[in-house]
Write an enzyme that holds these catalytic residues in place. Sequence first.
Site, PDB file in Angstrom:
ATOM      1  N   ASP A 349       0.849  -1.179   0.000  1.00  0.00           N
ATOM      2  CA  ASP A 349       0.000   0.000   0.000  1.00  0.00           C
ATOM      3  C   ASP A 349       0.891   1.237   0.000  1.00  0.00           C
ATOM      4  OD1 ASP A 349      -2.292   1.564   0.056  1.00  0.00           O
ATOM      5  OD2 ASP A 349      -3.250   0.383   1.634  1.00  0.00           O
ATOM      6  N   GLU A 545      -9.958   6.802   4.547  1.00  0.00           N
ATOM      7  CA  GLU A 545      -9.094   6.268   5.596  1.00  0.00           C
ATOM      8  C   GLU A 545      -8.490   7.373   6.451  1.00  0.00           C
ATOM      9  OE1 GLU A 545      -5.440   4.544   3.955  1.00  0.00           O
ATOM     10  OE2 GLU A 545      -6.098   5.313   2.030  1.00  0.00           O
TER      11      GLU A 545
END
Length: 848
Positions: A349, A545
């Site tokens: 990520d 997020e």
Amino acid sequence: MKRLIALGDSVAVFALVVAGAGLLAACSDQKTAAPEEAKAPESAESSAPTAIPTESPVNPAVWPEARSKGLIDAATETRITELMATMSLEEKVGQLIQGDLSTIRPEDLREVPVGSILAGGSSAPLGYPDRAPAEAWVETAKAFRAVAMESREGHTPIPLLFGIDAVHGHGNVVGAVVFPHNVGLGAANDPDLVKRISEVTAIEVAATGINWAFAPTLAVPQDDRWGRTYEGYSESPDLVASYAAAAVEGLQGKAGKIRIQDGHVAGSAKHFLGDGGTEGGIDQGDTKVSEADLARIHGAGYPPAIDAGVMTVMASYNSWYGVKMHGNRSVLTDILKGRMGFDGFVVGDWNGHGQIPGCLPTNCPHAFNAGLDMAMAPDSWRELYANTLAQVKDGTIPLARVEDAVRRILRVKFHLGLFDPARPFEGRTDLVGSAEHRAVAREAVAKSLVLLKNEGGALPVKAGAKVLVAGAAANDMGQQTGGWTLSWQGDGNSRADFPNGQTILEGLQETMAAGGGSATFSADGSFTDKPDVAIVVFGEQPYAEMRGDLRTLEFEPGDKASLAILKKLKAAGVPVVSVFLSGRPMWVNPELNASDAFVAAWLPGSEGGGVADVLIGDKNGKVRADFSGKLSYSWPKRADQFTLNVGQEDYDPLFAFGYGLEMGEASNLPVLSEEPGIDASDFNRTLFFARGAFVKPYVASYGEGIAHAPVDSANMQEGAVELEWGGAAATFAITGPEMEMSRETNADMSLAITFRVDAAPEGSVSIAMPAALGDAGLDAKPLFSANVGEWRTAKLSLSCFARANPGMQQVASPLVVTASGPFGISISDARIVTDPEGRVCPDGSAVD
């Protein structure tokens, strides 16, 4: 789902081992230091980082078995072997690196042969603004492919993988269909629908020249405070598992028949592993569950995804008992590639490898040794490539590990058809946002709606009725589409950014007009002619997020603006139908009490007409399309029921998992307690001043000599505070609990202030987010000298404030303004925002 860990559990043993002893680094002969001893190198060019723990003791028998299908065959493996024989070491290492469009250009590939590029949540195509149409993305894909595949001496032409976060449709592209987020699709309980949604998404992605979707998300959220809850289909691992293969097959096609030429793209099951189980629901936090629960709950979706042939798996930011997943060899290699038989490749990520203790975004052999095959290095790709190449040459990263990673990456590229130059779908921009695709999205909206309350026959609404539509969210495409839409956090979007979409208001107006009725819009619920019924649309503002993490499940704590509209209409004797937009279940007892009917609409996406399809009946008030959605998350009766999951001990929801009324069913809901069970005021860390009031726990501190009074804002009576400095130096501050804002600073967030300069400063003026009150601020005279008399909003990047408050690890006040002489300003809003568009520094200097 929290539980006490018995001393016999392997993770508990591991925690004791880490505390008292070193472990062996993955694939390395180096001794490892205990976590508190690991130190990051001083620079990207320094020697390899100190060795660290990269394994958790695991028992493979605890984990389900799987086996990748359609990824390995003799002919393809031979082609890979032959190609690798022609590649230089530099080209092999390049395959392990992925750069982001915000920092890489096609010509850079001649110097650094990266294997992949991506467009992050707010990254723009070449030469275009962030919010760009499909044609811009096609041009970008072609420009990179031309350089990657050109013939030149010493270069092996290898096609690029081009990835993007198409998590609910091709949401980064203006005009694309935006589907309901996964939280709504879980309520539909329809795997075939999910497959068709994924098929549409793949076609729209392929049409823009992109070949890799970072989806599906297979998280199983257990704490609804987590800001990514809406990316998970359900709290139930069984429901998530039932969707996994359908989502993968929709994106990729059947295993063994996955080709970009057929309108398919590579998928990426994410995030491996345990992202939905972090302690406290904190994004990128620590997941403290037994190995059995990690496998049973959080691993449930991966075996069916792997069996369906998913090409890539994305590593998760979170830790498992303190060991970061990006560096956990036992999980990435022993479990995923071993026990689960995954033959594709593992991608990281966004700079996730740099979060491993002892690593930097530019330097992390540990991640590759642990089993990461491709590092997502958006702004660190150049330095990471150089350091990784050096570490392969000196043996820190074994050549065999590189060869394995390259083979896995090339395997995906061959099976996806990237070596075939034909691109029949690329450039088919007529497919992006097509009527057929919009119809699938509209169906998904209708099937995802969950009816929680219906008293007195409030629903369905007669087609010939006179309807008042209230709540600003009814006509806000940004609010109904949510995060990961055109920008990372989904904020900053306007109606014009969705040329093919329809707001909930527009859908209601269209449907009512067709039925002989009317739908009049009033954001605040005011009216002249009494309506037959009011449909009030309200809910969470967009987030993604990190920024979406909550500390309470109470909706609008301390600022019950939506409730005020409901109560006003109820007091006027108007039946009220509430349509609630949210990315998770929330405590809305007061709003439920003030509603005759209450619909959980989640984050429905760009096709707002799907709401009208269910709410509005025929001219006689008969049902046209009934509610079919059922809760895939349990609904709390108190705001402190953070971990409320079916099957746990003391399970006590307001609405249980699987609940959902049909139109003819009355809920018979009693008057609910309006005590949230938790004081939320201390949890607010993003909103400081709005609608003429300081938002708890923040208050104003006015220095001596500063006159202050309520004043009208641009759109609200007494919606601002007027501040007037006299002749002496004085400071105005918004004060409250100290904050730690390093993550927000690293994420390029901003302090947004809506203000009007009433009198330009005659002396100096500064603005600060200081570590301690009294610390020096930044020169703000340029900011407060322009556009006198005009209301405007300035987004001041937190990175600017970090110049005076390095690290931003301690912030004593979110806003301090100091002037040395006469000066006048009115402020109507102050908050932290995420949209990077237009951010500046107060003195006019460039944003870092």
